[in-house]
Design an enzyme around this catalytic site. Structure first.
Site, mmCIF file in Angstrom:
data_model
loop_
_atom_site.group_PDB
_atom_site.id
_atom_site.type_symbol
_atom_site.label_atom_id
_atom_site.label_comp_id
_atom_site.label_asym_id
_atom_site.label_seq_id
_atom_site.Cartn_x
_atom_site.Cartn_y
_atom_site.Cartn_z
ATOM 1 N N ARG A 164 0.941 -76.790 0.058
ATOM 2 C CA ARG A 164 1.850 -75.647 0.278
ATOM 3 C C ARG A 164 2.491 -75.696 1.662
ATOM 4 O O ARG A 164 2.654 -74.669 2.324
ATOM 5 C CB ARG A 164 1.105 -74.314 0.115
ATOM 6 C CG ARG A 164 0.588 -74.034 -1.268
ATOM 7 C CD ARG A 164 1.706 -73.860 -2.288
ATOM 8 N NE ARG A 164 1.198 -73.374 -3.541
ATOM 9 C CZ ARG A 164 0.678 -74.148 -4.492
ATOM 10 N NH1 ARG A 164 0.616 -75.453 -4.338
ATOM 11 N NH2 ARG A 164 0.242 -73.621 -5.619
ATOM 12 N N SER A 238 0.473 -66.553 -6.030
ATOM 13 C CA SER A 238 -0.726 -66.525 -5.170
ATOM 14 C C SER A 238 -0.343 -65.978 -3.799
ATOM 15 O O SER A 238 0.589 -66.481 -3.174
ATOM 16 C CB SER A 238 -1.284 -67.932 -4.983
ATOM 17 O OG SER A 238 -1.594 -68.517 -6.219
ATOM 18 N N GLU A 334 -0.253 -67.228 1.902
ATOM 19 C CA GLU A 334 0.696 -68.258 1.473
ATOM 20 C C GLU A 334 2.113 -67.688 1.503
ATOM 21 O O GLU A 334 3.094 -68.397 1.753
ATOM 22 C CB GLU A 334 0.341 -68.685 0.035
ATOM 23 C CG GLU A 334 0.978 -69.971 -0.389
ATOM 24 C CD GLU A 334 1.402 -69.961 -1.824
ATOM 25 O OE1 GLU A 334 2.624 -69.903 -2.065
ATOM 26 O OE2 GLU A 334 0.522 -69.994 -2.702
HETATM 27 N N1 EPU Z 1 -10.802 -67.364 -10.294
HETATM 28 C C1 EPU Z 1 -11.666 -66.302 -10.382
HETATM 29 N N2 EPU Z 1 -11.156 -65.045 -10.305
HETATM 30 C C2 EPU Z 1 -9.840 -64.802 -10.174
HETATM 31 C C3 EPU Z 1 -8.952 -65.883 -10.076
HETATM 32 C C4 EPU Z 1 -9.460 -67.168 -10.143
HETATM 33 O O1 EPU Z 1 -12.874 -66.470 -10.508
HETATM 34 O O2 EPU Z 1 -9.458 -63.623 -10.144
HETATM 35 C C5 EPU Z 1 -11.329 -68.732 -10.414
HETATM 36 C C6 EPU Z 1 -10.943 -69.312 -11.783
HETATM 37 O O3 EPU Z 1 -11.867 -68.994 -12.756
HETATM 38 C C7 EPU Z 1 -10.903 -70.785 -11.504
HETATM 39 C C8 EPU Z 1 -10.480 -70.877 -10.049
HETATM 40 O O4 EPU Z 1 -10.713 -69.592 -9.479
HETATM 41 O O5 EPU Z 1 -12.172 -71.338 -11.628
HETATM 42 C C9 EPU Z 1 -9.027 -71.282 -9.891
HETATM 43 O O6 EPU Z 1 -8.170 -70.342 -10.513
HETATM 44 P P1 EPU Z 1 -6.748 -70.746 -11.134
HETATM 45 O O7 EPU Z 1 -6.884 -71.881 -12.054
HETATM 46 O O8 EPU Z 1 -6.113 -69.507 -11.646
HETATM 47 O O9 EPU Z 1 -5.917 -71.305 -9.896
HETATM 48 P P2 EPU Z 1 -5.822 -70.825 -8.374
HETATM 49 O O10 EPU Z 1 -6.567 -71.795 -7.517
HETATM 50 O O11 EPU Z 1 -6.160 -69.397 -8.250
HETATM 51 C C10 EPU Z 1 -3.749 -72.325 -7.841
HETATM 52 C C11 EPU Z 1 -2.381 -72.164 -7.233
HETATM 53 C C12 EPU Z 1 -1.421 -71.537 -8.236
HETATM 54 C C13 EPU Z 1 -1.354 -72.435 -9.457
HETATM 55 C C14 EPU Z 1 -2.770 -72.597 -10.028
HETATM 56 C C15 EPU Z 1 -2.817 -73.579 -11.177
HETATM 57 C C16 EPU Z 1 -2.753 -71.844 -4.834
HETATM 58 C C17 EPU Z 1 -2.745 -70.874 -3.701
HETATM 59 N N3 EPU Z 1 -2.471 -71.316 -6.050
HETATM 60 O O12 EPU Z 1 -4.246 -71.016 -8.115
HETATM 61 O O13 EPU Z 1 -0.137 -71.482 -7.645
HETATM 62 O O14 EPU Z 1 -0.498 -71.896 -10.450
HETATM 63 O O15 EPU Z 1 -3.660 -73.108 -9.008
HETATM 64 O O16 EPU Z 1 -2.682 -74.871 -10.688
HETATM 65 O O17 EPU Z 1 -2.994 -73.024 -4.633
HETATM 66 C C18 EPU Z 1 1.273 -70.061 -6.353
HETATM 67 O O18 EPU Z 1 1.176 -70.889 -5.444
HETATM 68 O O19 EPU Z 1 1.960 -69.008 -6.224
HETATM 69 C C19 EPU Z 1 0.542 -70.277 -7.589
HETATM 70 C C20 EPU Z 1 0.545 -69.383 -8.578
#
Ligand code: EPU
Length: 338
Positions: A164, A238, A334
């Site tokens: 990012r 995010s 972010e």
């Molecule tokens: N999780 C929780 N609770 C929550 C949210 C997430 O326990 O409320 C856990 C999920 O169960 C999972 C892990 O956290 O095990 C990761 O969650 P998720 O797959 O939703 O992805 P993320 O790490 O929260 C990142 C990016 C997103 C992108 C997704 C999918 C960042 C800051 N965010 O989110 O990007 O869509 O991966 O690849 O790196 C963005 O940048 O705006 C964005 C949406």
């Protein structure tokens, strides 16, 4: 000469949908517009904010300078064997470009389906999702250098992409305007289905040999199920980055919280899931007045209707403080705060 307007509401120009005013506002539709705008020296000296889709911004105040909305359109491509070089104007909507490529069988962007925002913003924060980052398909971009008036080309290396992050967020912040981006795609798909949720969804749908159209559809469906649609619920995806900590720090956290969601990275670091950390602090789906976090994804802060930017910002401060107290980890935003 592009028309510079005064005291313009930015409510429709930020996906959080919060009210803020721009002292001056201009829309740019061509490189010539930029040359003409900056032929007036006054705008070189004025504080500036460059806006594409407004999907990674939180306004906590009126902007006292010039807001520049990039609206340069157009998509073209050059085919060279199995490679396709697609060039899009900085003002194209990112997902329109993804659809354009997926429909034509140009592979590489399908995992980045449905990300809000513009083409010109895509390299700035090296957008990423489901195991793919923009840097994986970025070939080059053209940028107008405000100080010298030159159009300069940046290669993938020049952009110093990181999680990012890029040179446009750091050294060149506010100094350049990205007018066009060229992506290198391929007729030979190298599908990335490593991300658990994609593999699970494909299995559920009994798709054994997915096409890029299948991947794009699955990714879009996963996003819709987890993330609020900014056209109905204000948000900027995010709100925080996933924090990266040392292996030692991670071990300490894991000794107290054995279920800590994490991904091991090279060089002895560990990425933690910010959404998980926030949820553990009791924040998932919590509503405070008109703001709070999304019910299906605690990493996403929302505007339920009439929140101000300050309301959202204050909630983000509370979240940072709670996560720090429970886990000793400091979350970094972010979203750009204005
Ligand atoms: N999780 C929780 N609770 C929550 C949210 C997430 O326990 O409320 C856990 C999920 O169960 C999972 C892990 O956290 O095990 C990761 O969650 P998720 O797959 O939703 O992805 P993320 O790490 O929260 C990142 C990016 C997103 C992108 C997704 C999918 C960042 C800051 N965010 O989110 O990007 O869509 O991966 O690849 O790196 C963005 O940048 O705006 C964005 C949406």
């Amino acid at each position: 000469m592009p028309q510079v307007l005064e005291n313009i509401s930015l409510k429709m120009l930020n996906t959080f949908g919060v009210e803020a005013k721009a002292r001056w506002f201009v829309e740019i539709n061509s490189e010539d517009d930029l040359v003409e705008l900056f032929s007036d020296q006054r705008w070189k000296r004025t504080e500036r904010l460059i806006v594409g889709g407004g999907s990674n911004l939180l306004f906590t105040r009126d902007f006292p300078g010039l807001v520049i909305r990039m609206n340069i359109k157009g998509i073209t491509q050059v085919i060279d064997g199995d490679d396709i070089y697609v060039t899009a104007g900085g003002g194209e909507v990112w997902n329109d470009l993804v659809n354009y490529c997926v429909e034509r069988g140009f592979a590489g962007m399908e995992n980045l389906s449905l990300i809000p925002g513009s083409v010109g913003a895509s390299p700035v924060q090296n957008i990423g999702a489901y195991g793919v980052e923009l840097k994986d398909v970025f070939f080059s971009c053209k940028a107008y250098m405000i100080e010298t008036g030159e159009i300069v080309s940046f290669t993938n290396n020049d952009c110093k992409f990181d999680y990012r992050d890029s040179i446009f967020k750091r050294e060149l912040n506010g100094k350049v305007l990205i007018t066009a981006v060229t992506y290198k795609l391929s007729f030979q798909p190298a599908l990335n289905i490593t991300y658990g949720a994609i593999a699970t969804e494909l299995q559920k749908r009994e798709i054994a040999a997915p096409t890029i159209k299948d991947i794009s559809k699955v990714v879009s469906d996963i996003r819709v199920s987890k993330l609020p649609d900014p056209s109905t619920i204000g948000n900027a995806g995010s709100f925080f980055k996933n924090p990266v900590v040392s292996k030692d720090t991670f071990k300490q956290i894991q000794s107290v919280f054995p279920d800590t969601v994490h991904y091991c990275l090279p060089n002895h670091t560990v990425k933690l899931a910010a959404g998980w950390l926030i949820e553990q602090c009791g924040w998932k789906g919590k509503k405070i007045g008109e703001t709070g976090t999304w019910k299906n994804q605690a990493l996403v802060l929302v505007n339920h209707g009439n929140a101000s930017g300050v309301d959202v910002y204050n909630v983000s401060e509370e979240i940072i403080s709670d996560v720090k107290e429970k886990f000793g980890v400091v979350l970094e935003r972010e979203v750009n705060i204005i």
